[in-house]
Design an enzyme around this catalytic site. Structure first.
Site, PDB file in Angstrom:
ATOM      1  N   SER A 123       0.820  -1.655   0.484  1.00  0.00           N
ATOM      2  CA  SER A 123       0.053  -0.450  -0.116  1.00  0.00           C
ATOM      3  C   SER A 123       0.781   1.865  -0.337  1.00  0.00           C
ATOM      4  CB  SER A 123      -0.995  -0.108   1.001  1.00  0.00           C
ATOM      5  OG  SER A 123      -2.211   0.971   0.952  1.00  0.00           O
TER       6      SER A 123
ATOM      7  N   ASP B 118     -10.040  -5.984  -2.641  1.00  0.00           N
ATOM      8  CA  ASP B 118      -9.812  -4.755  -1.603  1.00  0.00           C
ATOM      9  C   ASP B 118     -10.492  -3.901  -1.622  1.00  0.00           C
ATOM     10  OD1 ASP B 118      -8.259  -2.478  -0.854  1.00  0.00           O
ATOM     11  OD2 ASP B 118      -5.997  -3.557  -1.763  1.00  0.00           O
TER      12      ASP B 118
ATOM     13  N   HIS C 220      -7.371  -6.236   1.344  1.00  0.00           N
ATOM     14  CA  HIS C 220      -6.381  -5.762   1.932  1.00  0.00           C
ATOM     15  C   HIS C 220      -5.256  -5.825   2.718  1.00  0.00           C
ATOM     16  CE1 HIS C 220      -3.922  -1.131   0.632  1.00  0.00           C
ATOM     17  NE2 HIS C 220      -4.293  -1.353   1.790  1.00  0.00           N
TER      18      HIS C 220
HETATM   19  N1  LIG Z   1      -9.044   3.568   8.266  1.00  0.00           N
HETATM   20  C1  LIG Z   1      -8.453   1.717   7.985  1.00  0.00           C
HETATM   21  C2  LIG Z   1      -6.870   1.868   7.511  1.00  0.00           C
HETATM   22  C3  LIG Z   1      -5.029   1.910   7.697  1.00  0.00           C
HETATM   23  C4  LIG Z   1      -4.873   0.588   6.583  1.00  0.00           C
HETATM   24  O1  LIG Z   1      -5.799  -0.293   5.995  1.00  0.00           O
HETATM   25  N2  LIG Z   1      -4.028  -0.238   6.703  1.00  0.00           N
HETATM   26  C5  LIG Z   1      -3.403  -0.685   6.048  1.00  0.00           C
HETATM   27  C6  LIG Z   1      -2.281  -0.852   4.798  1.00  0.00           C
HETATM   28  S1  LIG Z   1      -3.164   0.972   3.837  1.00  0.00           S
HETATM   29  C7  LIG Z   1      -1.824   1.894   2.965  1.00  0.00           C
HETATM   30  O2  LIG Z   1      -1.023   2.060   3.230  1.00  0.00           O
HETATM   31  C8  LIG Z   1      -2.302  -1.749   7.671  1.00  0.00           C
HETATM   32  O3  LIG Z   1      -1.241  -2.301   6.305  1.00  0.00           O
HETATM   33  N3  LIG Z   1      -2.245  -1.829   8.473  1.00  0.00           N
HETATM   34  C9  LIG Z   1      -1.958  -2.371   9.443  1.00  0.00           C
HETATM   35  C10 LIG Z   1      -2.262  -3.839   9.932  1.00  0.00           C
HETATM   36  O4  LIG Z   1      -2.223  -4.925  10.531  1.00  0.00           O
HETATM   37  O5  LIG Z   1      -2.909  -4.592   8.715  1.00  0.00           O
HETATM   38  C11 LIG Z   1      -7.894   2.284  10.052  1.00  0.00           C
HETATM   39  O6  LIG Z   1      -7.136   3.560  10.173  1.00  0.00           O
HETATM   40  O7  LIG Z   1      -7.396   0.857  10.706  1.00  0.00           O
END
Ligand SMILES: N[C@@H](CCC(=O)N[C@@H](CSC=O)C(=O)NCC(=O)O)C(=O)O
Length: 281
Positions: free
Chosen positions: A150, A226, A259
């Site tokens: 991401s 996603d 995602h």
């Molecule tokens: N609104 C959500 C978004 C946060 C999220 O999905 N983060 C992803 C990366 S998104 C793009 O860079 C992520 O990797 N999260 C950490 C995980 O361990 O899944 C929110 O605030 O949660």
């Protein structure tokens, strides 16, 4: 520069560590995770793959959720997972949103006050962290790859294009490929770089590939389920830019994947093999 060990755990006959050091670029302490496979512990000069994480992440997300260590041990790859931003800078609004400020450094050097005093992740990753790693860990530093997820996929692609001699292989999971054209990138670039969009191009993978494609074949996996696909990620824009410029690209649309790190864990083996093959000495 001093290096503090936060934790070290044996893992698949290698060693998973978490370390901290003072960073000038990021104006304070920075942490990173580093996995050494058994081959490295036995004294072999192993290639190195850096993983850049996404919004809200620290060095921990990839380390505990991706399940990368088993295959890194088999392939003899060292894995580095840096944090995603400086921390605790006392800047107003720094911790207010998930997509700007802490946890959202976007792998660039901010030019706008107050962010420019610390949000310099590009300098950190291209100059400061390499110096620390080379001082404290044995590896074959002439063989390195970079990958990310991401926001981290955006970091991996842009850092590869701008430093192709250092990071010869590249791959990404659900990367932001056209930050100038999507809300996450527009918000971050306005805040960190200001309103002059000509300064944004140095951090936009679509612009960079159109300027100068690289010889490396880029592997990208993207889940079709996603939530961010159509508004923030838009891999078709990068696919078109690669087609127009002759950039080798393997874009795989993975049916039903979202995602999350469950998606990353499902395809991490392919990505590590992609890097191991490209970096074979
Ligand atoms: N609104 C959500 C978004 C946060 C999220 O999905 N983060 C992803 C990366 S998104 C793009 O860079 C992520 O990797 N999260 C950490 C995980 O361990 O899944 C929110 O605030 O949660």
């Amino acid at each position: 520069m001093a290096l503090e060990t936060i934790a070290e755990n044996r893992c698949f006959d290698g060693l998973q560590g978490v370390y901290r050091h003072e960073s000038e670029a990021c104006n304070g302490p920075m942490r990173f995770a580093l996995y050494r496979p058994p081959q490295a512990l036995a004294g072999e000069a192993c290639p190195v793959v850096t993983f850049l994480s996404g919004l809200t992440c620290t060095e921990e997300n990839f380390t505990v959720k991706a399940g990368a260590q088993r295959m890194a041990a088999e392939l003899g790859l060292i894995l580095v997972a840096p944090d995603t931003s400086p921390r605790n800078q006392g800047i107003a609004g720094e911790d207010d949103s998930y997509d700007f400020g802490s946890g959202a450094g976007f792998y660039l050097d901010a030019t706008q006050a107050p962010w420019s005093k610390a949000y310099r992740m590009e300098s950190y990753l291209t100059r400061e962290l390499p110096a620390v790693l080379e001082e404290y860990f044995q590896a074959d530093w002439s063989r390195q790859g970079i990958m990310g997820h991401s926001m981290g996929g955006h970091g991996a692609l842009t850092l590869h294009f701008k430093n192709r001699e250092r990071w010869q292989s590249v791959s990404a999971f659900a990367p932001i490929v056209a930050p100038m054209q999507v809300p996450w990138g527009q918000k971050a670039f306005t805040g960190y770089l200001g309103d002059d969009r000509s300064t944004w191009e140095a951090y936009d993978a679509c612009a960079l590939v159109r300027e100068k494609p690289s010889r490396a074949e880029i592997l990208i996996d993207q889940g079709t389920a996603d939530n961010f696909l159509n508004e923030q990620l838009r891999p078709e824009l990068f696919e078109q830019a690669c087609r127009d410029t002759g950039q080798p690209l393997k874009l795989r649309m993975q049916e039903g994947y979202d995602h999350s790190y469950f998606f990353i864990a499902s395809f991490i083996e392919d990505h590590l093999r992609h890097h191991a093959t490209a970096l074979r000495g």
